[in-house]
Design an enzyme around this catalytic site. Sequence first.
Site, PDB file in Angstrom:
ATOM      1  N   LYS A  13       0.825  -1.222   0.000  1.00  0.00           N
ATOM      2  CA  LYS A  13       0.000   0.000   0.000  1.00  0.00           C
ATOM      3  C   LYS A  13       0.854   1.265   0.000  1.00  0.00           C
ATOM      4  CE  LYS A  13      -2.296  -0.863   3.823  1.00  0.00           C
ATOM      5  NZ  LYS A  13      -1.713  -2.137   4.265  1.00  0.00           N
ATOM      6  N   ARG A  88      -9.370   0.942   9.552  1.00  0.00           N
ATOM      7  CA  ARG A  88      -8.778  -0.336   9.950  1.00  0.00           C
ATOM      8  C   ARG A  88      -9.819  -1.273  10.560  1.00  0.00           C
ATOM      9  NH1 ARG A  88      -3.199   0.421   9.188  1.00  0.00           N
ATOM     10  NH2 ARG A  88      -2.011  -1.204  10.210  1.00  0.00           N
ATOM     11  N   ARG A 127      11.526  -5.590   4.438  1.00  0.00           N
ATOM     12  CA  ARG A 127      11.331  -4.209   4.908  1.00  0.00           C
ATOM     13  C   ARG A 127      12.002  -4.000   6.262  1.00  0.00           C
ATOM     14  NH1 ARG A 127       5.268  -2.134   5.390  1.00  0.00           N
ATOM     15  NH2 ARG A 127       5.249  -3.286   7.333  1.00  0.00           N
ATOM     16  N   ARG A 133      11.641  -1.107  11.365  1.00  0.00           N
ATOM     17  CA  ARG A 133      10.445  -0.807  12.155  1.00  0.00           C
ATOM     18  C   ARG A 133      10.313  -1.774  13.322  1.00  0.00           C
ATOM     19  NH1 ARG A 133       5.158   0.166   8.486  1.00  0.00           N
ATOM     20  NH2 ARG A 133       4.214  -0.881  10.255  1.00  0.00           N
ATOM     21  N   ARG A 144      -0.233  -8.842  13.582  1.00  0.00           N
ATOM     22  CA  ARG A 144      -0.804  -7.822  12.690  1.00  0.00           C
ATOM     23  C   ARG A 144      -1.638  -8.466  11.586  1.00  0.00           C
ATOM     24  NH1 ARG A 144       4.299  -4.970  10.999  1.00  0.00           N
ATOM     25  NH2 ARG A 144       2.971  -3.771   9.616  1.00  0.00           N
TER      26      ARG A 144
HETATM   27  P1  AMP Z   1       0.815   0.735   9.308  1.00  0.00           P
HETATM   28  O1  AMP Z   1       1.939   1.672   9.095  1.00  0.00           O
HETATM   29  O2  AMP Z   1      -0.433   1.133   8.576  1.00  0.00           O
HETATM   30  O3  AMP Z   1       1.175  -0.702   9.072  1.00  0.00           O
HETATM   31  O4  AMP Z   1       0.421   0.839  10.859  1.00  0.00           O
HETATM   32  C1  AMP Z   1       1.347   0.481  11.873  1.00  0.00           C
HETATM   33  C2  AMP Z   1       0.603   0.374  13.202  1.00  0.00           C
HETATM   34  O5  AMP Z   1       0.019   1.636  13.535  1.00  0.00           O
HETATM   35  C3  AMP Z   1      -0.560  -0.615  13.223  1.00  0.00           C
HETATM   36  O6  AMP Z   1      -0.139  -1.947  13.471  1.00  0.00           O
HETATM   37  C4  AMP Z   1      -1.407  -0.031  14.356  1.00  0.00           C
HETATM   38  O7  AMP Z   1      -0.851  -0.355  15.623  1.00  0.00           O
HETATM   39  C5  AMP Z   1      -1.248   1.466  14.158  1.00  0.00           C
HETATM   40  N1  AMP Z   1      -2.281   2.009  13.241  1.00  0.00           N
HETATM   41  C6  AMP Z   1      -2.112   2.541  12.011  1.00  0.00           C
HETATM   42  N2  AMP Z   1      -3.256   2.940  11.471  1.00  0.00           N
HETATM   43  C7  AMP Z   1      -4.215   2.665  12.407  1.00  0.00           C
HETATM   44  C8  AMP Z   1      -5.627   2.822  12.447  1.00  0.00           C
HETATM   45  N3  AMP Z   1      -6.305   3.337  11.426  1.00  0.00           N
HETATM   46  N4  AMP Z   1      -6.270   2.417  13.588  1.00  0.00           N
HETATM   47  C9  AMP Z   1      -5.615   1.898  14.622  1.00  0.00           C
HETATM   48  N5  AMP Z   1      -4.295   1.694  14.643  1.00  0.00           N
HETATM   49  C10 AMP Z   1      -3.586   2.070  13.544  1.00  0.00           C
END
Ligand code: AMP
Length: 187
Positions: A13, A88, A127, A133, A144
């Site tokens: 994404k 999410r 990654r 990360r 996740r």
């Molecule tokens: P991402 O970078 O989108 O993979 O997000 C990394 C982490 O941030 C996720 O595993 C969640 O812990 C948190 N996170 C990101 N977006 C959201 C969201 N819309 N709602 C809740 N937690 C989020």
Amino acid sequence: MRIVLLGAPGSGKGTQAKFLVEKHNIPHISTGDLLRGAIAAQTALGLAAKEVMDKGNLVSDDIVLGMLKERVTQEDAKNGFILDGFPRNLAQAEMLEALLKELDMALDHALLIEVNPDEVVERIAKRAEIEGRSDDTEEVVRNRLNVYKEQTAPVAEYYKNQNIVTEIMGTGTIEDVQERIEAALRF
Ligand code: AMP
């Protein structure tokens, strides 16, 4: 153009969002990036979010919605945006719909990038080497993926019911996926 990118962690994404920014001149709004920004700035909100993120769980809807609202209402998002990592869960999808209604806006496309779970694990391992990360460890990635299956996958159904979903095959090269996305956006 207002686009939501859906897909499991590691489905590409973020990578695809970067191309869409250049091509369509609309900002990439990633709630994950906004949260990582808050962590880097060591705000109280960031510190609270970090604990949850490091376990691979979802940060509370209120916190994320607050950040999103602030970002979506900025000047550069007036003519469109690419949402990545939001909504999410179903509650967030409903919150987004209400927020957009309030702003007299609507989503044009929800693109669901499909990759098989084995490939996702492999991509995230790569990654992890590059970005480092803290939530890209094997155990957290597994959680996740579960969170995605249980809470985020129903969001695709929500948008399917609104007839705005296009499924995009996420395999092949980055350019292959990019072309499939551009084809979907022409409709
Ligand atoms: P991402 O970078 O989108 O993979 O997000 C990394 C982490 O941030 C996720 O595993 C969640 O812990 C948190 N996170 C990101 N977006 C959201 C969201 N819309 N709602 C809740 N937690 C989020």
